[in-house]
Design an enzyme around this catalytic site. Structure first.
Site, PDB file in Angstrom:
ATOM      1  N   PHE A 165      18.281  84.340  68.445  1.00  0.00           N
ATOM      2  CA  PHE A 165      18.970  84.436  67.158  1.00  0.00           C
ATOM      3  C   PHE A 165      18.309  83.621  66.047  1.00  0.00           C
ATOM      4  CE2 PHE A 165      20.940  80.424  68.536  1.00  0.00           C
ATOM      5  CZ  PHE A 165      20.953  79.706  67.345  1.00  0.00           C
ATOM      6  N   CYS A 208      13.207  75.878  67.745  1.00  0.00           N
ATOM      7  CA  CYS A 208      12.617  75.445  69.019  1.00  0.00           C
ATOM      8  C   CYS A 208      11.623  74.328  68.791  1.00  0.00           C
ATOM      9  CB  CYS A 208      11.948  76.618  69.718  1.00  0.00           C
ATOM     10  SG  CYS A 208      10.495  77.194  68.862  1.00  0.00           S
TER      11      CYS A 208
END
Ligand code: NAD
Length: 482
Positions: A152, A284
Site C-alpha cells: 500500500f 520501507c
C-alpha cells in the site's frame, strides 16, 4: 472504468466488473470517507486474466525490443502528462503529503525511463572461437507471464518498478495492486491502454490474499515480483518457488541510523526527522532506530525532541502537514499498541507530538523514545508508524553490533563528518541500502533496490540490471558451421 464506486479489472485490453468473492471499502485515510469499493477477484477471474497474458505472450515476445521500448516511452510521456492526477490519487488514497506523493511519482517515472533503455540493457554476449570454429552466443529472452504484487505504501512507484521493465523485456504482465490503494493502479492501467500496449500484455486484477494465492498457484504464471510485509513475503516466496516459479520478494524493515558525535546536527536532524516521521513512518526505508554514539546523545535527543513536539500532524492535503494519516484504523491501533509496549518495557518518551483537533482520519501523534535497549521489541520489530527509538552506544563498534543484530537488513545510515567512520560503516553494516549523511538511501532506478537478511527473499533485487536479469532468461547457443 468504474460503475458507482466499484472498481473494474483490466484484462485482455478490456475493462469489466470481475467475478469476485465480494468487495472491500477503500477509505481516504485523511477523512475516513469511502472513495471506492475494490473487488476481491476470484480464482476464476485470475484464470481469465492469466489466460489473457498467456495468449498475448507469443506476439509480444516477437515484437522487436525497440518497438516495445517505444510503447514504454509513450507510456512514460503519458505518466508525465498525468503526473498531477497520479499525485492527487496517491495523496487521497494513501495519505502522503503532496510533496511526498510527487517524489514517489517522479521515482516511478525514473524507473520507466530506465526500462526504455532495454535495447541496450537486454544485450547478450558473443565469444568467437571458444574451440576451433565454434562460437558462443548468450541471448536474453523473456520469462513469460510475470505477476507483480504490490504494497500500500507506494501506489504508483512500486508498480512502476515492475511493469515497464517486465514488459519491455518481452514478458506479459499482471498487476495485483494493494487492495488498500487500488485507484492509482487503475490510472496506470488506463495510461498503459492509452499507450497502445497490445491487449493482454498488461492486465490489472484487483483483490487481496485470496487473489494472490490463486496467482501463486496458477500453473501458467512464470515469475512473481512481490513487495510487502515480511510474513507475506515469506509466504509468497515459499509458495511460488514450490510451484516452480521465479520469485523476488522484498519484505519488511527495521532501519538503523547511527549518529556519530561529530555529526553536523543542523543538517542531520532534519534528515533524521524526515526519515523517521515523513510519510508517517510508512516507508520501507524509514529510519526507525537512532543509535546515538557517545558523547553526543543528550545533545541529539534534545534537538530531535524539540522538533518532534512541533511536527504538524494532519490531513495529507493540509497546508504545512508533515505527518499525514496512517493507512487504516487497525494499523493505527497496532502502532499505538507498540507505543504502549515501549513505555511498559521502560523506554522513556522524550517527546510526543499533538493530534489534529476533531479529525475523522487515522492519525498517530509522533513519538520519540529515548533510553531504548536493543532487546526491547520496539527496537526489533517493524512498527511502520511515526515512532523513533534512540539507543545509546559507546562507540561505532557497539553501534554496528546493535544494528547488525537485527533480523532485518533493508537500509541503514550513518551521520558523521569522519570519512573513516563512514567507510567502516558502509563496509560492515549488514543492509542492502546504505546512506552516508542520507536518511532515506533509496537507490536510483538504474541501481538494484532490495535489502538483506529478513528484508528480502530471492536472489535478484528489483530495478537496475538485477531487474533486467530477473525479467529475462539466459540462453547460450554454441554454433559451428560446416
Ligand atoms: P502486505 O504484506 O500486507 O501486502 C502486500 C501485498 O500482499 C498486497 O498486495 C496484499 O494484497 C497481499 N497480501 C497481504 N496479505 C497476504 C496474504 N496473507 N497472502 C497473500 N497475499 C497477501 O504489505 P503492506 O502492508 O501493503 O505494505 C507494507 C509492508 O511492505 C511493510 O512491511 C514495508 O516494509 C514493506 N515494503 C517493503 C519494501 C522493500 O523494498 N523491501 C518496499 C515497500 C514496502
Amino acid at each position: 472504468m468504474a460503475g458507482a464506486l466499484g472498481l473494474e479489472n483490466y484484462v485482455g485490453g478490456r475493462w469489466s466488473r470481475p467475478d469476485s468473492v465480494g468487495e472491500l471499502d477503500v477509505p481516504d485515510p485523511s477523512t475516513g470517507r469511502v472513495l471506492a469499493r475494490v473487488p476481491r477477484s476470484s480464482a476464476a477471474e485470475v484464470d481469465r486474466a492469466v489466460a489473457a497474458a498467456v495468449a498475448a505472450f507469443p506476439a509480444w515476445r516477437e515484437t522487436p525490443v525497440a518497438e516495445r521500448a517505444r510503447r514504454v516511452l509513450e507510456f512514460r510521456n503519458l505518466l508525465e502528462e498525468h503526473a498531477d492526477e497520479l499525485i492527487r490519487s496517491v495523496v487521497r488514497e494513501n495519505g502522503k503529503t503532496t510533496e511526498e506523493a510527487r517524489g514517489s511519482v517522479r521515482r516511478g517515472i525514473e524507473a520507466t525511463e530506465f526500462a526504455a533503455s532495454a535495447p541496450t540493457t537486454m544485450q547478450g554476449a558473443f565469444l568467437s572461437d571458444v574451440a576451433p570454429g565454434i562460437d558462443t552466443t548468450l541471448l536474453r529472452q523473456p520469462v513469460g507471464v510475470v505477476v507483480g504484487i504490490t504494497p500500500f505504501n507506494f501506489p504508483v512507484m512500486i508498480p512502476l518498478w515492475m511493469a515497464p521493465l517486465a514488459l519491455v523485456c518481452g514478458n506479459t504482465f499482471l498487476l495485483k495492486p494493494s487492495e488498500r490503494v487500488p485507484m492509482s493502479a487503475a490510472i496506470l492501467a488506463r495510461l498503459i491502454q492509452e499507450a497502445e500496449f497490445p491487449a493482454g500484455t498488461f492486465n490489472l486484477v484487483h483483490g487481496d490474499a485470496g487473489t494472490v494465492d490463486a496467482l501463486l498457484q496458477h500453473p501458467r504464471v512464470d515469475a512473481v515480483s512481490f513487495v510487502g510485509s515480511a510474513p507475506t513475503a515469506r509466504h509468497v516466496y515459499t509458495t511460488a518457488t514450490a510451484a516452480g516459479k521465479r520469485v523476488q520478494a522484498l519484505a519488511g524493515a527495521k532501519n538503523f541510523l547511527v549518529v556519530m558525535p561529530d555529526a553536523d546536527l543542523d543538517r542531520s536532524v532534519p534528515a533524521i526527522l524526515s526519515s523517521a516521521y515523513g510519510q508517517s513512518g510508512e516507508r520501507c526505508l524509514a529510519g526507525s532506530v537512532v543509535v546515538a554514539v557517545e558523547p553526543g546523545a543528550d545533545r541529539l535527543v534534545a534537538a530531535l525532541a524539540e522538533r518532534v513536539r512541533s511536527l504538524s500532524v494532519g490531513a495529507a492535503d493540509g497546508a504545512g502537514t508533515f505527518v499525514g494519516p496512517v493507512i487504516r484504523p487497525d494499523h493505527r491501533d497496532r502502532i499505538l499498541r507498540w507505543i504502549q509496549e515501549g513505555e511498559a518495557a521502560g523506554a522513556v518518551v522524550a517527546a510526543r507530538g499533538t493530534l489534529p483537533a476533531a479529525a475523522d482520519g487515522y492519525y498517530v501523534a509522533p513519538v520519540l523514545f529515548d533510553r531504548v535497549r536493543p532487546e526491547m521489541s520496539i527496537a526489533q520489530e517493524e512498527i511502520f508508524g511515526p515512532v523513533l527509538s534512540v539507543i545509546r552506544a559507546a562507540d561505532l563498534e557497539e553501534a554496528l553490533a546493535i544494528a547488525n543484530r537485527s533480523r532485518f537488513g533493508n537500509a541503514a545510515a550513518i551521520f558523521t563528518r569522519d570519512g573513516g567512520a563512514a567507510r567502516t560503516f558502509a563496509h560492515r553494516i549488514e543492509a542492502g541500502m546504505v546512506g552516508v549523511n542520507v536518511g532515506v538511501p533509496a537507490p536510483a532506478a538504474y541501481f538494484p533496490f532490495a535489502g538483506w537478511k529478513g528484508s528480502f527473499y530471492g536472489d535478484l533485487h528489483a530495478t537496475g540490471r538485477d531487474g533486467v536479469d530477473f525479467y529475462t532468461r539466459k540462453k547460450v547457443v554454441t554454433s559451428r558451421w560446416f
